[in-house]
Scaffold this motif. Structure first.
Motif, PDB file in Angstrom:
ATOM      1  N   CYS A 190       0.795  -1.237   0.000  1.00 26.42           N
ATOM      2  CA  CYS A 190       0.000   0.000   0.000  1.00 26.42           C
ATOM      3  C   CYS A 190       0.821   1.278   0.000  1.00 26.42           C
ATOM      4  O   CYS A 190       0.252   2.371   0.022  1.00 26.42           O
ATOM      5  CB  CYS A 190      -0.947   0.003   1.202  1.00 26.42           C
ATOM      6  N   GLY A 191       2.140   1.181   0.007  1.00 29.21           N
ATOM      7  CA  GLY A 191       2.975   2.371  -0.010  1.00 29.21           C
ATOM      8  C   GLY A 191       3.351   2.850   1.371  1.00 29.21           C
ATOM      9  O   GLY A 191       3.104   2.190   2.387  1.00 29.21           O
ATOM     10  N   GLU A 192       3.960   4.036   1.420  1.00 28.77           N
ATOM     11  CA  GLU A 192       4.482   4.553   2.677  1.00 28.77           C
ATOM     12  C   GLU A 192       3.355   4.901   3.657  1.00 28.77           C
ATOM     13  O   GLU A 192       2.285   5.352   3.270  1.00 28.77           O
ATOM     14  CB  GLU A 192       5.356   5.784   2.438  1.00 28.77           C
ATOM     15  N   ILE A 193       3.636   4.704   4.928  1.00 27.48           N
ATOM     16  CA  ILE A 193       2.691   4.984   6.013  1.00 27.48           C
ATOM     17  C   ILE A 193       2.972   6.387   6.546  1.00 27.48           C
ATOM     18  O   ILE A 193       4.116   6.729   6.852  1.00 27.48           O
ATOM     19  CB  ILE A 193       2.847   3.936   7.129  1.00 27.48           C
ATOM     20  N   SER A 194       1.929   7.202   6.654  1.00 32.02           N
ATOM     21  CA  SER A 194       2.119   8.593   7.084  1.00 32.02           C
ATOM     22  C   SER A 194       1.783   8.820   8.557  1.00 32.02           C
ATOM     23  O   SER A 194       2.295   9.756   9.162  1.00 32.02           O
ATOM     24  CB  SER A 194       1.291   9.540   6.219  1.00 32.02           C
ATOM     25  N   PHE A 207       2.883  -9.827  31.513  1.00 38.57           N
ATOM     26  CA  PHE A 207       4.295  -9.510  31.450  1.00 38.57           C
ATOM     27  C   PHE A 207       4.465  -7.995  31.363  1.00 38.57           C
ATOM     28  O   PHE A 207       3.499  -7.248  31.202  1.00 38.57           O
ATOM     29  CB  PHE A 207       4.940 -10.170  30.225  1.00 38.57           C
ATOM     30  N   LEU A 208       5.710  -7.538  31.445  1.00 33.26           N
ATOM     31  CA  LEU A 208       6.003  -6.111  31.331  1.00 33.26           C
ATOM     32  C   LEU A 208       5.995  -5.640  29.882  1.00 33.26           C
ATOM     33  O   LEU A 208       6.301  -4.481  29.611  1.00 33.26           O
ATOM     34  CB  LEU A 208       7.362  -5.798  31.969  1.00 33.26           C
ATOM     35  N   VAL A 209       5.650  -6.533  28.987  1.00 30.89           N
ATOM     36  CA  VAL A 209       5.614  -6.219  27.560  1.00 30.89           C
ATOM     37  C   VAL A 209       4.230  -6.543  27.019  1.00 30.89           C
ATOM     38  O   VAL A 209       3.489  -7.355  27.593  1.00 30.89           O
ATOM     39  CB  VAL A 209       6.703  -7.029  26.814  1.00 30.89           C
ATOM     40  N   GLU A 210       3.864  -5.890  25.911  1.00 32.76           N
ATOM     41  CA  GLU A 210       2.541  -6.109  25.318  1.00 32.76           C
ATOM     42  C   GLU A 210       2.361  -7.547  24.852  1.00 32.76           C
ATOM     43  O   GLU A 210       3.322  -8.216  24.472  1.00 32.76           O
ATOM     44  CB  GLU A 210       2.340  -5.154  24.126  1.00 32.76           C
ATOM     45  N   ASP A 211       1.111  -8.033  24.895  1.00 30.35           N
ATOM     46  CA  ASP A 211       0.789  -9.307  24.249  1.00 30.35           C
ATOM     47  C   ASP A 211      -0.258  -9.122  23.154  1.00 30.35           C
ATOM     48  O   ASP A 211      -0.442 -10.013  22.319  1.00 30.35           O
ATOM     49  CB  ASP A 211       0.337 -10.372  25.259  1.00 30.35           C
ATOM     50  N   THR A 212      -0.943  -7.976  23.144  1.00 31.54           N
ATOM     51  CA  THR A 212      -1.994  -7.724  22.157  1.00 31.54           C
ATOM     52  C   THR A 212      -1.951  -6.247  21.741  1.00 31.54           C
ATOM     53  O   THR A 212      -1.743  -5.369  22.590  1.00 31.54           O
ATOM     54  CB  THR A 212      -3.378  -8.064  22.736  1.00 31.54           C
ATOM     55  N   VAL A 213      -2.159  -6.016  20.455  1.00 23.29           N
ATOM     56  CA  VAL A 213      -2.074  -4.656  19.905  1.00 23.29           C
ATOM     57  C   VAL A 213      -3.113  -4.492  18.805  1.00 23.29           C
ATOM     58  O   VAL A 213      -3.349  -5.422  18.029  1.00 23.29           O
ATOM     59  CB  VAL A 213      -0.685  -4.380  19.285  1.00 23.29           C
ATOM     60  N   VAL A 214      -3.725  -3.335  18.728  1.00 29.83           N
ATOM     61  CA  VAL A 214      -4.527  -2.966  17.560  1.00 29.83           C
ATOM     62  C   VAL A 214      -4.010  -1.622  17.055  1.00 29.83           C
ATOM     63  O   VAL A 214      -3.653  -0.742  17.845  1.00 29.83           O
ATOM     64  CB  VAL A 214      -6.042  -2.886  17.863  1.00 29.83           C
ATOM     65  N   ILE A 215      -3.966  -1.475  15.733  1.00 29.16           N
ATOM     66  CA  ILE A 215      -3.345  -0.289  15.128  1.00 29.16           C
ATOM     67  C   ILE A 215      -4.187   0.194  13.963  1.00 29.16           C
ATOM     68  O   ILE A 215      -4.703  -0.617  13.175  1.00 29.16           O
ATOM     69  CB  ILE A 215      -1.929  -0.605  14.603  1.00 29.16           C
ATOM     70  N   ASN A 216      -4.321   1.507  13.863  1.00 31.37           N
ATOM     71  CA  ASN A 216      -4.863   2.147  12.657  1.00 31.37           C
ATOM     72  C   ASN A 216      -3.706   2.779  11.886  1.00 31.37           C
ATOM     73  O   ASN A 216      -2.786   3.341  12.493  1.00 31.37           O
ATOM     74  CB  ASN A 216      -5.873   3.237  13.025  1.00 31.37           C
ATOM     75  N   PHE A 217      -3.756   2.671  10.560  1.00 31.72           N
ATOM     76  CA  PHE A 217      -2.730   3.244   9.701  1.00 31.72           C
ATOM     77  C   PHE A 217      -3.358   4.253   8.735  1.00 31.72           C
ATOM     78  O   PHE A 217      -4.479   4.048   8.252  1.00 31.72           O
ATOM     79  CB  PHE A 217      -2.053   2.158   8.851  1.00 31.72           C
ATOM     80  N   ARG A 218      -2.606   5.303   8.444  1.00 35.21           N
ATOM     81  CA  ARG A 218      -2.937   6.201   7.346  1.00 35.21           C
ATOM     82  C   ARG A 218      -1.754   6.158   6.383  1.00 35.21           C
ATOM     83  O   ARG A 218      -0.604   6.365   6.789  1.00 35.21           O
ATOM     84  CB  ARG A 218      -3.168   7.628   7.843  1.00 35.21           C
ATOM     85  N   PHE A 219      -2.044   5.892   5.114  1.00 26.89           N
ATOM     86  CA  PHE A 219      -0.999   5.808   4.102  1.00 26.89           C
ATOM     87  C   PHE A 219      -0.903   7.125   3.337  1.00 26.89           C
ATOM     88  O   PHE A 219      -1.881   7.882   3.251  1.00 26.89           O
ATOM     89  CB  PHE A 219      -1.281   4.653   3.133  1.00 26.89           C
ATOM     90  N   GLU A 220       0.269   7.382   2.763  1.00 27.71           N
ATOM     91  CA  GLU A 220       0.465   8.616   2.001  1.00 27.71           C
ATOM     92  C   GLU A 220      -0.485   8.708   0.813  1.00 27.71           C
ATOM     93  O   GLU A 220      -0.818   9.799   0.355  1.00 27.71           O
ATOM     94  CB  GLU A 220       1.915   8.713   1.535  1.00 27.71           C
ATOM     95  N   SER A 221      -0.933   7.554   0.312  1.00 29.00           N
ATOM     96  CA  SER A 221      -1.858   7.532  -0.825  1.00 29.00           C
ATOM     97  C   SER A 221      -3.264   7.983  -0.445  1.00 29.00           C
ATOM     98  O   SER A 221      -4.100   8.243  -1.313  1.00 29.00           O
ATOM     99  CB  SER A 221      -1.946   6.114  -1.387  1.00 29.00           C
ATOM    100  N   GLY A 222      -3.534   8.068   0.873  1.00 27.70           N
ATOM    101  CA  GLY A 222      -4.879   8.374   1.354  1.00 27.70           C
ATOM    102  C   GLY A 222      -5.622   7.141   1.827  1.00 27.70           C
ATOM    103  O   GLY A 222      -6.676   7.248   2.457  1.00 27.70           O
ATOM    104  N   ALA A 223      -5.088   5.956   1.533  1.00 25.34           N
ATOM    105  CA  ALA A 223      -5.707   4.719   2.009  1.00 25.34           C
ATOM    106  C   ALA A 223      -5.564   4.609   3.525  1.00 25.34           C
ATOM    107  O   ALA A 223      -4.663   5.197   4.129  1.00 25.34           O
ATOM    108  CB  ALA A 223      -5.057   3.516   1.336  1.00 25.34           C
ATOM    109  N   LEU A 224      -6.473   3.857   4.135  1.00 25.85           N
ATOM    110  CA  LEU A 224      -6.436   3.593   5.568  1.00 25.85           C
ATOM    111  C   LEU A 224      -6.235   2.104   5.812  1.00 25.85           C
ATOM    112  O   LEU A 224      -6.489   1.281   4.929  1.00 25.85           O
ATOM    113  CB  LEU A 224      -7.722   4.063   6.239  1.00 25.85           C
ATOM    114  N   GLY A 225      -5.809   1.773   7.018  1.00 26.87           N
ATOM    115  CA  GLY A 225      -5.610   0.371   7.333  1.00 26.87           C
ATOM    116  C   GLY A 225      -5.852   0.077   8.801  1.00 26.87           C
ATOM    117  O   GLY A 225      -5.783   0.977   9.652  1.00 26.87           O
TER     118      GLY A 225
END
Length: 349
Positions: A190-194, A207-225
């Motif tokens: 999808c190209g570069e992430i902005s 633990f002292l570290v993550e075990d689960t993560v959710v992330i939203n992305f915005r790409f330079e193209s305008g696409a989302l993820g």
């Protein structure tokens, strides 16, 4: 034909795989390994019938090499790569390229100054799955990319953490260990992430570290993820369990770990099930999508990476995954940590 003389630094889990592939490849040979002189490492050297050095400096004083593969713990990557680069010895650095973006940036400047060939070990770039998906997207069969949905959901057993207690500490969790591969895939598709927006949890393992993560992305193209990551989820929706490239894992060919959707169609990966509208004027949720199965031959991307490294050493090819690519992936990872800590969207400049 003389075989290329290669050294492997760090005969751990991924290092042993590099060694195995070197031994199978007719164009190269393993000359030595570099690691602390523990009983285990001494035994590995004995079984392989190669010398064991406890430092790169002593290795270079004793041997002439054509290339070095660095698969040691992350904190050693920059210094060990630097020792190769100043000697103009081509090097393949396992991901991440550095322990931090700032360290990696200094290393990239050294690479550019010395003009030494350097490859970063984001091996999925050599996967036929990624290459076929890229071709479909670049041909415009999906139209303009609108959104990508991804997941890396799997369950790491307790023994995994007993074998490596550092995995229970910050920096040893799935963001840096697993997600960095997914960032490389998402950028390739999808190209570069902005910008990124992330939430983490350690609610299950404590633990002292993550075990689960959710992330939203915005790409330079305008696409989302969107992306869901967890090492405590009993699921098959991960690259390892769907791609079928690493035979150490079971394979579920009915599952996917990515769906890339555009204005004309969508592609499920790695099953490569394509759904699309043939004509723009017919696009409607009331009308059926056409369906196609994209076929490809599954191959081991790590073997493909080694072949590419050999060609880079010989000057036949330029590095496909450069220091810049490794740094971009690391920059996104650091932004994800920052976003989760500050509970806000973080721009990536």
């Amino acid at each position: 034909m003389n075989k290329l003389r290669l050294a492997v630094v760090g005969p751990g889990l991924i290092g042993k795989k590099h060694i195995e592939l070197i031994l199978q490849n007719p164009e190269c040979e393993l000359i030595c390994i570099v690691a602390p002189k523990t009983d285990e490492n001494v035994e590995i050297g004995r079984l392989l019938n190669v010398p064991l050095f406890d430092a790169l400096n002593s290795m270079f004083e004793s041997l002439t090499l054509d290339g070095v593969i660095i698969s040691s713990p992350n904190i050693f990557h920059v210094e060990q790569a630097r020792e190769c680069i100043v000697r103009n010895v081509p090097v393949l650095i396992e991901k991440p390229i550095a322990d931090s973006y700032i360290e990696g940036l200094a290393l990239m400047e050294l690479i550019e100054k010395n003009k030494c060939p350097v490859l970063v070990g984001h091996h999925r770039a050599y996967s036929p799955i990624i290459r076929v998906a890229q071709k479909i997207i670049q041909e415009g069969r999906l139209g303009q990319i609108v959104v990508v949905m991804g997941s890396a959901l799997f369950f790491k057993p307790d023994q995994y953490f007993l074998d490596g207690p550092w995995r229970t500490q910050p920096g040893g969790g799935p963001i840096l260990i697993n997600l960095i591969h997914e960032i490389g895939n998402l950028r390739a598709l999808c190209g570069e992430i902005s910008s990124v927006q992330a939430m983490t949890s350690n609610n299950r393992r404590k633990f002292l570290v993550e075990d689960t993560v959710v992330i939203n992305f915005r790409f330079e193209s305008g696409a989302l993820g969107t992306f869901a990551l967890s090492d405590t989820a009993s699921s098959a929706k991960s690259w390892e369990l769907t791609a079928g490239e690493n035979l150490s894992y079971p394979n579920y060919r009915d599952e996917d770990c990515y769906v890339v959707s555009g204005t004309n169609g969508s592609l499920a990966i790695p099953s490569m099930r394509l759904k699309y509208f043939e004509k723009e004027g017919e696009r409607s949720w009331w009308k059926p999508l056409l369906e196609a199965q994209i076929n490809y031959e599954r191959q081991d991307p790590l073997a493909g990476q080694l072949n590419h490294f050999i060609h880079v050493i010989k000057g036949i090819e330029k590095p496909q995954v450069t220091a810049f690519d490794g740094l971009q992936n690391l920059k996104v990872i650091e932004a994800i940590f920052q976003s989760a800590e500050q509970a806000r969207e973080i721009s990536i400049h």
